[in-house]
Design an enzyme around this catalytic site. Sequence first.
Site, PDB file in Angstrom:
ATOM      1  N   LYS A 159       4.980 -23.733  47.045  1.00  8.79           N
ATOM      2  CA  LYS A 159       3.999 -22.816  46.474  1.00  8.79           C
ATOM      3  C   LYS A 159       3.448 -23.447  45.207  1.00  8.79           C
ATOM      4  O   LYS A 159       4.181 -24.049  44.426  1.00  8.79           O
ATOM      5  CB  LYS A 159       4.656 -21.471  46.161  1.00  8.79           C
ATOM      6  CG  LYS A 159       3.694 -20.420  45.603  1.00  8.79           C
ATOM      7  CD  LYS A 159       4.410 -19.090  45.364  1.00  8.79           C
ATOM      8  CE  LYS A 159       3.434 -18.032  44.832  1.00  8.79           C
ATOM      9  NZ  LYS A 159       4.094 -16.737  44.602  1.00  8.79           N
TER      10      LYS A 159
ATOM     11  N   SER B 179       2.152 -12.589  46.787  1.00  5.51           N
ATOM     12  CA  SER B 179       1.248 -13.658  46.393  1.00  5.51           C
ATOM     13  C   SER B 179       1.534 -14.982  47.115  1.00  5.51           C
ATOM     14  O   SER B 179       0.712 -15.898  47.088  1.00  5.51           O
ATOM     15  CB  SER B 179       1.352 -13.903  44.883  1.00  5.51           C
ATOM     16  OG  SER B 179       2.660 -14.331  44.519  1.00  5.51           O
TER      17      SER B 179
ATOM     18  N   SER C 206       6.639 -10.689  46.467  1.00  2.75           N
ATOM     19  CA  SER C 206       5.729 -11.768  46.870  1.00  2.75           C
ATOM     20  C   SER C 206       6.307 -12.774  47.847  1.00  2.75           C
ATOM     21  O   SER C 206       5.586 -13.647  48.321  1.00  2.75           O
ATOM     22  CB  SER C 206       5.223 -12.514  45.627  1.00  2.75           C
ATOM     23  OG  SER C 206       4.314 -11.725  44.914  1.00  2.75           O
TER      24      SER C 206
END
Length: 486
Positions: free
Chosen positions: A79, A154, A178
């Site tokens: 990420k 997210s 998330s």
Amino acid sequence: MTMHHDSLKTLAARLAAREISARELCEHTLARIAQHNPALNAYITETSDHARAAADASDARRSKGEARSPLDGIPMAHKDIFCTQGVRTTAGSKMLEHFIPSYDAGIVENLAAAGAVMTGKVSMDEFAMGSSNERSAFGAVKNPWQHEHVPGGSSGASAAVVAARLVPYATGSDTGGSIRQPAAWCGITGIKPTYGTLSRWGMIAYASSLDQAGAFAVSAEDLALILNGMAGHDPRDSTSSAQTRTRFDDELNQPLAGIRIGLPRNYFRDLNPAMADTIHAAAALYEKLGATLVDIDLAYSDAAIATYYIIASAEASSNLSRYDGARYGHRSAQAKTLQDMYRKSRSEAFGDEVKRRILIGTYALSAGYYDAYYEQARRARHAILNGYKAAFAEVDVILCPTTPTPAFKIGSKIDDPVAMFLGDLYTVSVNLAGLPGLSLPAGFIDDLPVGCQLIGPHFSEPRLLNLAHQFQQASDYHLQVPAAYQ
């Protein structure tokens, strides 16, 4: 069966047996990324040369019998919230569009030491503020199951690349759901460990008392191997726990007889009927596997959303004050004075959702409203933790929905922040209490995957992974692959 359908554990065994090489696996993975990423819009920065060099180094180690771990030679994605030395790290924001860190985040270091092959950095909602991955400065990420739907946020791109079988695993971060929410909406398994289990060193901060690194994989068994490589006390991170485990796979095959699973009554009162049926079916399977189901009350959970958004926004207001255009990050070319530079740099580079949360947080921390908002949220947070403690006096783990509904269509909630916030209804309290939470695939509604969530006491990750693994031994939801990515 081709390599991208193999589990991480199977790939590790094939590499160990010299049936395939790390370079072959790397090239297969890079080819799939080149083929499918244009449709998904998941990668912000691809690191093909880096991946090939890491794969060759892995093959060299293995030829000398010096493989470092089961992760050695396995491709993965980070990420874009984790700093990577010499590789652009944007946090999904225009503010950091050209930021190249001079160091690796703690978990990046740990995985590299385990032999991981990084294929690139994947997209995210800007500064991890969002529940749909529509808030990235680099465009919306698509759900592999139906491209017109969101993958969640997210960490939606991390979930999407694993669900599409572009990589066997990816890292993520979880501040209020998330990891778990995108895992549910993409039909894979994701874990948010206990706060302090994984290093936050080099993870770009959103809300420091809530942020926690974690991971996505197809199965709980694979997640256990990944956490073995990621975990470890980090003295550079003051919130890193000395209690953190370094082995997460030693309880996977324990029987479930005697395990008490709590079902929170208040989580089912207004739940979508199809989702309720899915969770009850998962509970019935656990009962068949030997667990005992117990109806429980989860005190103060109705205050979780309001509490979370006050605390998270307050911490975001503080953390993001460092992005002022002076030291690093975007600097406005239009500014004529120092104050003008601060104002224009932040106005130009932050997206609407980030601005909204900064304003909410600044208001909640202001002199006239601190006691009415932030202090009340702090007290509510303590009450939520006590509610979990009371529940865990009755049961060993809690089973509940991960999300209220399946993934929604891209654009359908972008102008309704309250509706977007409510997507985190069942996840934010876990972060407020610092507990571990895991989402695993539990079925499909309208041809979209949905998940169920397991929540345990602090440092109970091996138990959660055990429960998820036993469920996955008796079901095949996690093995389903979107048709376009077979």
